[in-house]
Design an enzyme around this catalytic site. Sequence first.
Site, PDB file in Angstrom:
ATOM      1  N   LYS A   1      36.683  22.094  12.257  1.00  0.00           N
ATOM      2  CA  LYS A   1      36.403  22.484  13.586  1.00  0.00           C
ATOM      3  C   LYS A   1      37.389  23.865  13.894  1.00  0.00           C
ATOM      4  O   LYS A   1      37.150  24.718  14.475  1.00  0.00           O
ATOM      5  CB  LYS A   1      36.898  21.352  14.637  1.00  0.00           C
ATOM      6  CG  LYS A   1      37.232  21.839  15.910  1.00  0.00           C
ATOM      7  CD  LYS A   1      37.406  20.629  16.933  1.00  0.00           C
ATOM      8  CE  LYS A   1      39.034  20.409  16.843  1.00  0.00           C
ATOM      9  NZ  LYS A   1      39.816  21.449  17.786  1.00  0.00           N
ATOM     10  N   ASN A   2      38.726  23.775  13.327  1.00  0.00           N
ATOM     11  CA  ASN A   2      39.507  24.626  13.609  1.00  0.00           C
ATOM     12  C   ASN A   2      39.432  25.947  12.953  1.00  0.00           C
ATOM     13  O   ASN A   2      40.081  27.156  13.197  1.00  0.00           O
ATOM     14  CB  ASN A   2      41.037  24.272  13.640  1.00  0.00           C
ATOM     15  CG  ASN A   2      41.458  23.309  14.656  1.00  0.00           C
ATOM     16  OD1 ASN A   2      40.765  23.146  15.726  1.00  0.00           O
ATOM     17  ND2 ASN A   2      42.337  22.299  14.221  1.00  0.00           N
TER      18      ASN A   2
ATOM     19  N   CYS B   1      42.793  20.094  25.061  1.00  0.00           N
ATOM     20  CA  CYS B   1      43.645  18.868  25.378  1.00  0.00           C
ATOM     21  C   CYS B   1      44.764  18.928  26.158  1.00  0.00           C
ATOM     22  O   CYS B   1      45.552  20.219  25.995  1.00  0.00           O
ATOM     23  CB  CYS B   1      44.080  18.402  23.837  1.00  0.00           C
ATOM     24  SG  CYS B   1      42.695  17.656  23.196  1.00  0.00           S
TER      25      CYS B   1
ATOM     26  N   ARG C   1      50.282  24.941  27.333  1.00  0.00           N
ATOM     27  CA  ARG C   1      49.952  25.582  25.915  1.00  0.00           C
ATOM     28  C   ARG C   1      49.764  27.070  26.590  1.00  0.00           C
ATOM     29  O   ARG C   1      48.562  27.614  26.784  1.00  0.00           O
ATOM     30  CB  ARG C   1      48.707  25.054  25.585  1.00  0.00           C
ATOM     31  CG  ARG C   1      48.995  23.659  25.037  1.00  0.00           C
ATOM     32  CD  ARG C   1      47.705  22.906  24.849  1.00  0.00           C
ATOM     33  NE  ARG C   1      47.478  23.097  23.182  1.00  0.00           N
ATOM     34  CZ  ARG C   1      46.474  22.851  22.631  1.00  0.00           C
ATOM     35  NH1 ARG C   1      45.603  22.024  23.138  1.00  0.00           N
ATOM     36  NH2 ARG C   1      46.439  23.047  21.213  1.00  0.00           N
TER      37      ARG C   1
ATOM     38  N   ASP D   1      48.573  18.202  14.173  1.00  0.00           N
ATOM     39  CA  ASP D   1      47.311  17.474  14.407  1.00  0.00           C
ATOM     40  C   ASP D   1      47.275  15.984  13.712  1.00  0.00           C
ATOM     41  O   ASP D   1      46.337  15.118  13.912  1.00  0.00           O
ATOM     42  CB  ASP D   1      46.227  18.291  13.991  1.00  0.00           C
ATOM     43  CG  ASP D   1      45.677  19.243  14.909  1.00  0.00           C
ATOM     44  OD1 ASP D   1      46.303  19.150  16.034  1.00  0.00           O
ATOM     45  OD2 ASP D   1      44.945  20.336  14.620  1.00  0.00           O
TER      46      ASP D   1
ATOM     47  N   ARG E   1      35.196  15.767  20.263  1.00  0.00           N
ATOM     48  CA  ARG E   1      35.317  17.208  19.958  1.00  0.00           C
ATOM     49  C   ARG E   1      35.706  17.392  18.793  1.00  0.00           C
ATOM     50  O   ARG E   1      35.609  18.752  18.077  1.00  0.00           O
ATOM     51  CB  ARG E   1      36.732  17.283  20.922  1.00  0.00           C
ATOM     52  CG  ARG E   1      36.477  17.451  22.293  1.00  0.00           C
ATOM     53  CD  ARG E   1      37.466  17.888  23.253  1.00  0.00           C
ATOM     54  NE  ARG E   1      38.112  19.196  22.439  1.00  0.00           N
ATOM     55  CZ  ARG E   1      39.393  19.578  22.224  1.00  0.00           C
ATOM     56  NH1 ARG E   1      40.182  18.689  22.794  1.00  0.00           N
ATOM     57  NH2 ARG E   1      39.826  20.537  21.497  1.00  0.00           N
TER      58      ARG E   1
END
Length: 418
Positions: free
Chosen positions: A22-23, A116, A121, A307, A399
Amino acid sequence: MKKLHITGGIPLNGELSVHGAKNSSLPILAAAASVHGKTILHNCPQLSDVDAACEILSSLGCRIIRTATTVEVDTEGMDSYHVPEHLMREMRSSIVFLGPIAARMGKAQISFPGGCELGPRPIDLHLAGLRQLGLNIQEEHGILDCELRQDKFVGTHISLSFPSVGATENIIIAAATAEGDTIISNAAQEPEIIDLANFLNACGAKVYGAGKSCIVVHGVDRLHGTEFTVMPDRIVAATYLCGAAITGGEITVTDIQSEQLNSLFPLFKKMGCQLKEEHDKVWIKGPQRLRSCGTVRTMPYPGFPTDAQAPWMAISCVADGTSVFVENIFESRYKHAGELMRMGANIRIEGRVAIVEGVKTLYGANVEATDLRGGIALVLAGLSAQGETTVSNLCHIDRGYEQIEKSLSLLGAKIYRE
Ligand code: UD1
């Protein structure tokens, strides 16, 4: 609202292939906006965050064709520089569209990103970097109105005060078609940065040093389309390995790049797991009872990934002894602890530190996913707990994990979605 129902106590067993990262997919999809022509991305996971990135591209006028894990992006008809607020709010990674949109259109209008809730952030490093490259940014009522001072971004030397992954990505993409050279010092070194640079270079960019702390980008005139395969998801791989560890199971995780998990292997071993690492797969066997992992500090790559903190906390809950977590990346990333405690975990939070006293058994309970990785931590806890666990608020888990119940069922878990 859909929930996962998990009957705990069954050791995971078997072999599982890991989906695309995903990232890595998200910044590459963002970068595709700055490409002239067609990008064909393979191994792009079927996740709601990827859906959101495709929606952003569509809203800009790009044509998207998706078939299973392949996404085709055609920027021929791209005619907008505005990302609607509801799409910006879907995920934090939406901020990485700023550089590519401005590079391609000369302008960009976006709002502050969502994602999230992990504490504040900020996006100051993204904005400062792009300003240094020649972007005028006006912030008003949560809207960022941006315009290039010249026709193109202009290369410069940017020194990041923290190796932010997202800011490094934004800057690399903007610099790829800038006039002249850009040097990024204290750049993030995550494998996803290397994947992005490989993609850009396949499009004709000249990005050197990705994966190291100093990256040099020689600006090129324009980027052309390409076909590219996204790297495997190292956090998903780590999660399945945690699943075997916490259930005393034995699994092989395949289609990975195992060296990306090097910070985790010594910890698995310290906790009593047996491991066999090969280049593209890892075999793991969990012990009868895990031992504590000692102290874990989340750090930028190649350190322990933030993570993996929540999944690791889940497995530490049933390990023999005390484990300590120090979360150095995000301020508020322990929301899962309260839910784990509903299942009988013994956790104390003091600011950025979490102290976990291992218990013999967790007990099934109704719990709620609080964020993506916190949500998967509850699933892991449920796999080992006595009795049934239901996990709600699955939008968070979806997600980042492609059909999690299907993958875990393949490994023998008793889990279904209802
Ligand atoms: C972070 C992780 C990344 C992970 C991703 C998804 C790190 C270093 N980064 O990337 O590995 O895949 O979350 O969970 O572990 N910050 C600022 N200003 C900015 C940008 C960031 O102060 O403009 C701060 C953040 O608040 C945070 C830290 O820097 O405390 C890390 O941020 P960053 O690496 O940018 O986050 P992500 O790109 O989301």
